[in-house]
Design a protein around this motif. Structure first.
Motif, PDB file in Angstrom:
ATOM      1  N   PHE A   6     -10.605  -2.645  -2.383  1.00 44.69           N
ATOM      2  CA  PHE A   6      -9.428  -1.778  -2.422  1.00 44.69           C
ATOM      3  C   PHE A   6      -9.159  -1.212  -1.029  1.00 44.69           C
ATOM      4  CE2 PHE A   6      -7.472   2.371  -2.751  1.00 44.69           C
ATOM      5  CZ  PHE A   6      -6.403   2.153  -3.604  1.00 44.69           C
ATOM      6  N   ASN A   7     -10.221  -0.758  -0.391  1.00 48.15           N
ATOM      7  CA  ASN A   7     -10.057  -0.180   0.950  1.00 48.15           C
ATOM      8  C   ASN A   7      -9.643  -1.227   1.975  1.00 48.15           C
ATOM      9  OD1 ASN A   7     -10.663   2.378   0.047  1.00 48.15           O
ATOM     10  ND2 ASN A   7     -12.847   2.190   0.483  1.00 48.15           N
ATOM     11  N   VAL A  10      -6.004  -1.497   1.707  1.00 49.55           N
ATOM     12  CA  VAL A  10      -5.331  -0.418   2.444  1.00 49.55           C
ATOM     13  C   VAL A  10      -5.144  -0.822   3.902  1.00 49.55           C
ATOM     14  CG1 VAL A  10      -5.542   1.969   3.242  1.00 49.55           C
ATOM     15  CG2 VAL A  10      -6.190   1.385   0.901  1.00 49.55           C
ATOM     16  N   ASP A  11      -6.227  -1.312   4.489  1.00 51.85           N
ATOM     17  CA  ASP A  11      -6.160  -1.702   5.905  1.00 51.85           C
ATOM     18  C   ASP A  11      -5.184  -2.857   6.132  1.00 51.85           C
ATOM     19  OD1 ASP A  11      -7.907   0.191   6.892  1.00 51.85           O
ATOM     20  OD2 ASP A  11      -9.670  -1.006   6.435  1.00 51.85           O
ATOM     21  N   ASP A  15       0.515  -1.125   6.064  1.00 55.45           N
ATOM     22  CA  ASP A  15       1.574  -1.213   7.075  1.00 55.45           C
ATOM     23  C   ASP A  15       2.727  -2.072   6.571  1.00 55.45           C
ATOM     24  OD1 ASP A  15       0.128   0.347   8.771  1.00 55.45           O
ATOM     25  OD2 ASP A  15      -0.690  -1.322   9.939  1.00 55.45           O
ATOM     26  N   TYR A  18       4.696  -0.375   3.881  1.00 55.87           N
ATOM     27  CA  TYR A  18       5.443   0.738   4.477  1.00 55.87           C
ATOM     28  C   TYR A  18       6.683   0.242   5.233  1.00 55.87           C
ATOM     29  CZ  TYR A  18       6.334   4.803   7.471  1.00 55.87           C
ATOM     30  OH  TYR A  18       6.925   5.842   8.134  1.00 55.87           O
ATOM     31  N   LEU A  22      10.374   1.217   4.210  1.00 54.99           N
ATOM     32  CA  LEU A  22      11.123   2.002   5.198  1.00 54.99           C
ATOM     33  C   LEU A  22      12.416   1.292   5.595  1.00 54.99           C
ATOM     34  CD1 LEU A  22      11.132   4.523   7.012  1.00 54.99           C
ATOM     35  CD2 LEU A  22       9.913   3.191   8.735  1.00 54.99           C
ATOM     36  N   LYS A  32       6.618   6.850   2.697  1.00 54.73           N
ATOM     37  CA  LYS A  32       5.186   7.184   2.565  1.00 54.73           C
ATOM     38  C   LYS A  32       4.844   7.499   1.114  1.00 54.73           C
ATOM     39  CE  LYS A  32       4.544   8.885   7.260  1.00 54.73           C
ATOM     40  NZ  LYS A  32       4.500  10.070   8.122  1.00 54.73           N
ATOM     41  N   VAL A  35       4.484   4.309  -0.752  1.00 54.32           N
ATOM     42  CA  VAL A  35       3.222   3.640  -0.417  1.00 54.32           C
ATOM     43  C   VAL A  35       2.054   4.323  -1.145  1.00 54.32           C
ATOM     44  CG1 VAL A  35       1.595   3.113   1.445  1.00 54.32           C
ATOM     45  CG2 VAL A  35       4.055   2.844   1.817  1.00 54.32           C
ATOM     46  N   GLN A  36       2.044   5.631  -1.095  1.00 59.67           N
ATOM     47  CA  GLN A  36       0.959   6.362  -1.778  1.00 59.67           C
ATOM     48  C   GLN A  36       0.975   6.109  -3.277  1.00 59.67           C
ATOM     49  OE1 GLN A  36       1.523  10.424  -0.598  1.00 59.67           O
ATOM     50  NE2 GLN A  36       0.703  10.101   1.461  1.00 59.67           N
ATOM     51  N   PHE A  39      -0.361   2.585  -4.061  1.00 57.98           N
ATOM     52  CA  PHE A  39      -1.820   2.450  -3.975  1.00 57.98           C
ATOM     53  C   PHE A  39      -2.513   3.227  -5.102  1.00 57.98           C
ATOM     54  CE2 PHE A  39      -1.126   0.770   0.286  1.00 57.98           C
ATOM     55  CZ  PHE A  39      -2.095  -0.212   0.338  1.00 57.98           C
ATOM     56  N   GLU A  40      -1.947   4.355  -5.459  1.00 56.70           N
ATOM     57  CA  GLU A  40      -2.539   5.110  -6.571  1.00 56.70           C
ATOM     58  C   GLU A  40      -2.444   4.313  -7.869  1.00 56.70           C
ATOM     59  OE1 GLU A  40      -4.321   7.866  -6.802  1.00 56.70           O
ATOM     60  OE2 GLU A  40      -4.314   7.889  -4.627  1.00 56.70           O
ATOM     61  N   TRP A  43      -4.969   1.690  -7.789  1.00 55.46           N
ATOM     62  CA  TRP A  43      -6.315   2.227  -7.982  1.00 55.46           C
ATOM     63  C   TRP A  43      -6.617   2.430  -9.469  1.00 55.46           C
ATOM     64  CZ3 TRP A  43     -10.850   2.514  -6.069  1.00 55.46           C
ATOM     65  CH2 TRP A  43     -11.758   3.468  -6.509  1.00 55.46           C
TER      66      TRP A  43
END
Lengths: 161, 366
Positions: A6-7, A10-11, A15, A18, A22, A32, A35-36, A39-40, A43
């Protein structure tokens, strides 16, 4: 998918998601938020999503979250009777990049999205179809129309400039 | 998929490319009957008169001579459809023979290279300087997602039980025993004054000049040492009690108690079988004493076997469970909880008996 994977997602993809959002909604804070949220949401289903499918899941989630946000904003805008902001262009300072940006803004929402997914992320017609809920043929047609519209717009602007 | 106003162009393109199936051609014909205005658009795309065909007809071109027959007999590239070819080419969706036809067409009609250049400009490139700054906020950190919840529950319950019992033992009236009886022939004057035995009158002797009773200030505990003097120095040196005359005294009153150290020494002396008997009256609460010893053994003995393999790994989960189990059962004066070890597979399980007709059992593994 594990927490470590998962992490990694993110990496690798934060981007890209986003930038895609955007480009559509032109609001950094809202982008943002999308994006949050995306990911939530991922998760919450991290145990069910394969790592290989994570990128597609993220873009699909982000796309639908963004569409919901746009619709809400549009409703609010209609309610407040605020004239929608139509992006113009400053002819005297316009370079190719700005011209292309303007051309992109001229596109209907769905055409803009399929073109962005195609050009920014290199998704296939089929993958774009999965993300946007369109079939492959519709994706092809939208891309075709978008290219023609942009080409004509760019051509007309270049003549003016 | 069926033809509609959103996708008819693709049908037209595929039709002109000869890629439509017979059923799709029929569908296209039906669509054009409903939308005759689009037939004109299709005819414009055909330019040279590709006719609508039925499933039994073949695609024909009126001006086949304009086609490069050595490459393809499909639709002719023209000013009307050059953009479609160019877009398809740029999308990497054009077949090899069509690419050659397109290249040939552009070579013969260089004016259309501007269309090619213009379409190339419609391809967007991401601005890589735009990035999401706070990725760390998105990341998740989990100590161990794979620890089973029931294991955590049992651990928590066990630790809570241990802590509760420790509090019960050490914060209760255990250290404040008022009366210390023993029978030892000794002169009253032999007993030194300490800050805890401030008054000689606190000491009662019997007719045989044996100490019958010693009143101890509340808040301190007096302990009788074992007669084995070899234990005294060790015990004494752990005390910060300069007022004691250890060589002459059989008493040890102390303050600033260090619970763990006390337990340890208590147990150490117990190992010599000297404290147990003597302290029966001092520590009437046998379960507590047993619990302290049991806890100390687990904590200090260094032979804990936390794993199912029996390896000595130090204090672990199952030691905490054992202590908790012992404490609960001691407190309840009945076996409420027990830990079973299956000798065949060396698995442990906790069993909780809440009544004659109900029990709850969980294994420590999946």
């Amino acid at each position: 998918m594990t927490t470590a994977e998962f992490n990694i997602c993110v990496d690798k993809f934060a981007d890209n998601v986003y930038r895609f959002i955007l480009k559509n909604i032109k609001d950094e804070d809202k982008a943002k938020d999308v994006v949050q949220d995306s990911f939530e949401k991922m998760w919450l289903k991290v145990d069910d999503i394969a790592f290989e499918k994570s990128r597609s899941y993220l873009f699909t989630t982000a796309y639908h979250t963004m569409i919901d946000m746009i619709r809400k904003d549009k409703k609010k805008s209609d309610f407040d009777e605020i004239e929608p902001y139509t992006q113009g262009y400053k002819q005297e300072y316009m370079g190719l990049k700005e011209i292309i940006e303007s051309a992109l803004e001229k596109l209907p929402e769905i055409q803009k999205n399929v073109v962005l997914l195609r050009d920014y992320e290199g998704y296939s017609y089929e993958e774009i179809g999965q993300i946007t809920g369109l079939n492959e043929t519709q994706v092809k047609v939208y891309i075709y129309r978008a290219r023609l519209t942009m080409k004509n717009f760019i051509g007309s602007l270049e003549k003016i400039l | 998929m069926s033809i509609n106003k959103n996708n008819y162009e693709l049908y037209f393109i595929n039709f002109l490319d000869g890629k439509l199936k017979h059923s799709e051609i029929e569908e296209l014909n039906a669509f054009l009957l409903i939308h005759p205005e689009l037939k004109e658009e299709l005819e414009e795309m055909q330019e040279f008169g590709v006719e609508l065909i039925s499933e039994k007809e073949e695609i024909t071109f009126n001006k086949k001579y304009l086609l490069n027959k050595s490459i393809s007999d499909k639709v002719l590239i023209s000013e009307k459809n050059i953009d479609e070819f160019l877009i398809t080419y740029l999308e990497n969706d054009l077949e090899d023979f069509d690419i050659k036809r397109l290249e040939l067409f552009l070579k013969e009609n260089p004016i259309f290279t501007k269309n090619f250049d213009a379409l190339k400009k419609t391809y967007l490139k991401p601005d890589l300087t735009i990035s999401y700054k706070n990725k760390s906020e998105l990341k998740k950190f989990v100590i161990s997602r794979h620890v089973k919840m029931r294991k955590l529950i049992y651990t928590s319950v066990s630790v809570a039980a241990v802590i509760t019992l420790l509090f019960n033992v050490f914060l209760s009236d255990f250290p404040t025993l008022n009366t210390y009886n023993y029978g030892r022939k000794v002169s009253k004057n032999d007993i030194p004054k300490t800050n805890h035995i401030a008054n000689q009158n606190d000491i009662t002797v019997n007719q045989d000049n044996e100490i019958a009773e010693v009143q101890i200030n509340r808040g301190f505990r007096a302990e009788k040492f074992a007669d084995d003097s070899s234990l005294k120095p060790n015990y004494a040196t752990s005390r910060n009690s300069s007022t004691l005359d250890l060589t002459n005294s059989s008493y040890l009153a102390y303050e600033n108690r260090n619970e763990f150290s006390d337990i340890y020494h208590y147990i150490k002396q117990s190992e010599y079988n000297q404290i147990d008997e003597d302290f029966t009256d001092v520590v009437p609460d046998a379960p507590r004493k047993g619990f302290i010893r049991y806890t100390a053994e687990k904590l200090f003995a260094g032979n804990n076997s936390s794993s199912e393999t029996g390896e000595k790994t130090g204090f672990g989960l199952w030691d905490a469970v054992d202590i908790g189990t012992y404490g609960i059962n001691s407190l309840a004066n009945k076996e409420i909880v027990n830990v079973n070890v299956n000798e065949q597979n060396n698995k442990r399980s906790i069993n909780l008996a809440l009544g004659d007709n109900f029990s709850f059992s969980r294994n420590n593994r999946k």
